[in-house]
Motif scaffolding. Structure first.
Motif, PDB file in Angstrom:
ATOM      1  N   LEU A 215      43.410  28.018  39.342  1.00 49.17           N
ATOM      2  CA  LEU A 215      44.436  28.151  38.303  1.00 49.17           C
ATOM      3  C   LEU A 215      45.614  29.040  38.699  1.00 49.17           C
ATOM      4  CD1 LEU A 215      42.049  28.578  35.251  1.00 49.17           C
ATOM      5  CD2 LEU A 215      43.572  26.637  35.642  1.00 49.17           C
ATOM      6  N   HIS A 216      45.401  29.955  39.606  1.00 49.70           N
ATOM      7  CA  HIS A 216      46.443  30.894  40.021  1.00 49.70           C
ATOM      8  C   HIS A 216      47.079  30.385  41.311  1.00 49.70           C
ATOM      9  CE1 HIS A 216      48.107  34.733  41.561  1.00 49.70           C
ATOM     10  NE2 HIS A 216      48.133  35.097  40.282  1.00 49.70           N
TER      11      HIS A 216
ATOM     12  N   HIS B 248      46.442  29.521  26.558  1.00 54.81           N
ATOM     13  CA  HIS B 248      45.327  28.615  26.835  1.00 54.81           C
ATOM     14  C   HIS B 248      44.013  29.389  26.893  1.00 54.81           C
ATOM     15  CE1 HIS B 248      48.398  25.740  27.628  1.00 54.81           C
ATOM     16  NE2 HIS B 248      48.663  26.132  28.861  1.00 54.81           N
TER      17      HIS B 248
ATOM     18  N   ALA C  73      54.599  32.116  36.872  1.00 54.46           N
ATOM     19  CA  ALA C  73      53.837  31.422  35.825  1.00 54.46           C
ATOM     20  C   ALA C  73      54.494  31.602  34.460  1.00 54.46           C
ATOM     21  CB  ALA C  73      52.405  31.948  35.776  1.00 54.46           C
TER      22      ALA C  73
ATOM     23  N   LYS D 233      52.734  30.421  31.616  1.00 49.19           N
ATOM     24  CA  LYS D 233      51.643  30.440  30.649  1.00 49.19           C
ATOM     25  C   LYS D 233      50.503  31.334  31.142  1.00 49.19           C
ATOM     26  CE  LYS D 233      53.551  27.057  28.152  1.00 49.19           C
ATOM     27  NZ  LYS D 233      54.016  27.197  26.756  1.00 49.19           N
ATOM     28  N   THR D 234      49.715  31.823  30.183  1.00 45.37           N
ATOM     29  CA  THR D 234      48.551  32.655  30.490  1.00 45.37           C
ATOM     30  C   THR D 234      47.302  31.982  29.941  1.00 45.37           C
ATOM     31  OG1 THR D 234      49.823  34.711  30.461  1.00 45.37           O
ATOM     32  CG2 THR D 234      47.453  34.896  30.080  1.00 45.37           C
ATOM     33  N   ILE D 235      46.243  31.968  30.744  1.00 42.97           N
ATOM     34  CA  ILE D 235      44.970  31.389  30.326  1.00 42.97           C
ATOM     35  C   ILE D 235      43.880  32.448  30.394  1.00 42.97           C
ATOM     36  CG2 ILE D 235      44.492  30.512  32.670  1.00 42.97           C
ATOM     37  CD1 ILE D 235      43.052  28.130  31.282  1.00 42.97           C
TER      38      ILE D 235
ATOM     39  N   GLN E  16      49.603  29.005  39.329  1.00 39.74           N
ATOM     40  CA  GLN E  16      50.261  28.172  38.319  1.00 39.74           C
ATOM     41  C   GLN E  16      50.224  28.851  36.944  1.00 39.74           C
ATOM     42  OE1 GLN E  16      48.121  27.112  40.549  1.00 39.74           O
ATOM     43  NE2 GLN E  16      48.786  25.172  41.469  1.00 39.74           N
ATOM     44  N   PHE E  17      49.190  29.694  36.744  1.00 37.98           N
ATOM     45  CA  PHE E  17      49.030  30.409  35.478  1.00 37.98           C
ATOM     46  C   PHE E  17      48.710  31.875  35.742  1.00 37.98           C
ATOM     47  CE2 PHE E  17      47.753  26.024  34.757  1.00 37.98           C
ATOM     48  CZ  PHE E  17      48.429  25.703  33.590  1.00 37.98           C
ATOM     49  N   ASN E  18      49.096  32.729  34.796  1.00 41.30           N
ATOM     50  CA  ASN E  18      48.491  34.052  34.727  1.00 41.30           C
ATOM     51  C   ASN E  18      47.063  33.847  34.227  1.00 41.30           C
ATOM     52  OD1 ASN E  18      51.003  35.507  35.239  1.00 41.30           O
ATOM     53  ND2 ASN E  18      51.577  34.937  33.147  1.00 41.30           N
TER      54      ASN E  18
ATOM     55  N   THR F 167      49.008  21.299  32.464  1.00 41.90           N
ATOM     56  CA  THR F 167      50.402  21.278  32.899  1.00 41.90           C
ATOM     57  C   THR F 167      51.102  20.071  32.299  1.00 41.90           C
ATOM     58  OG1 THR F 167      49.723  22.273  34.997  1.00 41.90           O
ATOM     59  CG2 THR F 167      51.935  21.346  34.883  1.00 41.90           C
TER      60      THR F 167
END
Length: 294
Positions: free
Chosen positions: A50-51, A97, A26, A28-30, A53-55, A273
């Motif tokens: 979301l995971h 995010h 990943a 980005k982090t949300i 694809q993102f932290n 994304t």
């Protein structure tokens, strides 16, 4: 998928329990912001959406969940204080995010109005800037039951109103959680409701004008309490505003059924994304002066 767990000190005032779901690939982090009375457990499905694809970062407010044992709560927290806690967590986790649910939209708007430098996009789900008639009825009954610390009525009210589209199993979990909270948590929700009842649409929208990042407002088609129509009032006040209505879904969106879960996931990922840049055909010369694409 086990999170990294930490209890963070926030300016010497609060201790906040956090879960960090790291994904090696990943970029980005949300950070996810709970609704009133909710805990990190409420976001179990959203984390799966979301995971990796993102932290993903989850946390419990100082008065709730696994943060409770680490704090002495002698008065309710304001949305401004919750917004400041969120700003601290954004800095700590270097989050790009934010995503909020229900009441979590209020402190999220506070945080976004401070224009945190790292934040690139935000998602605000099941939230609107107005109190319509169904919401007013829900809040007024909530004031009565919370003021009396009536656990049975609070649990029943939530399941019969904003939670009415939840599957029966989720309703049982919801009732068990809401009816077993500490008294200071009911006082906190009572404070939230009083604030919402006193707030004006003008104040909500005025604060939104300071937001300088793209925001997606996501609401359920069947949610009469924070409706998609009411959420669209933000369009003339948030500079870069987007909207998504989840079909056949109420207030709890991805928790209600598989189709709503998939639609919520698609709306989130398409917004968060970046679209891939169109590929460019490149050519090279060959001996017979023919060209072909690589």
């Amino acid at each position: 998928m086990r999170p990294e767990i930490a209890v963070l000190d926030i300016q010497g005032q609060f201790r906040v329990y956090t879960e960090f779901y790291r994904a090696d690939a990943a970029e980005k982090t949300i950070i996810l912001v709970n609704g009133s009375l909710a805990t990190t457990a409420s976001f179990a499905q959203t984390v799966r959406n979301l995971h990796p694809q993102f932290n993903v970062v989850l946390y419990d407010q100082p008065y709730a969940g696994k943060s409770k044992p680490h704090n002495i709560i002698d008065r309710p927290l304001t949305k401004e204080t919750e917004g400041q806690i969120l700003l601290e967590l954004i800095d700590h986790f270097n989050a790009e995010h934010i995503m909020s649910f229900s009441w979590g939209g209020a402190p999220t708007l506070v945080a976004l109005a401070h224009r945190p430098k790292r934040i690139e996009k935000a998602v605000i789900s099941s939230f609107s800037p107005v109190i319509n008639e169904p919401m007013r009825d829900y809040l007024q009954r909530g004031q009565q039951h919370l003021g009396a610390f009536d656990r049975y009525e609070v649990g029943t009210l939530i399941n019969s109103t904003i939670g009415k589209h939840l599957p029966s199993l989720f309703k049982r979990f919801n009732y068990r959680h809401v009816s077993s909270l500490d008294l200071h948590e009911y006082a906190q929700m009572h404070h939230h409701i009083n604030h919402v009842m006193e707030a004006t649409t003008h104040k909500q929208l005025k604060a939104a004008k300071r937001i300088n990042v793209p925001v997606l407002f996501m609401n359920g088609e069947w949610d009469e309490y924070t409706s998609a129509v009411d959420a669209r009032l933000f369009k003339n006040h948030v500079r870069d505003c987007h909207f998504s209505t989840i079909k056949n879904a109420g207030h709890f969106l991805d928790m209600e059924h598989k189709s709503a879960c998939l639609d919520s996931r698609n709306a989130l990922l398409s917004f968060l994304t970046p679209a891939p840049e169109p590929s460019r055909n490149r050519y090279r010369q060959v001996h017979a002066n023919h060209a072909f694409a690589i």
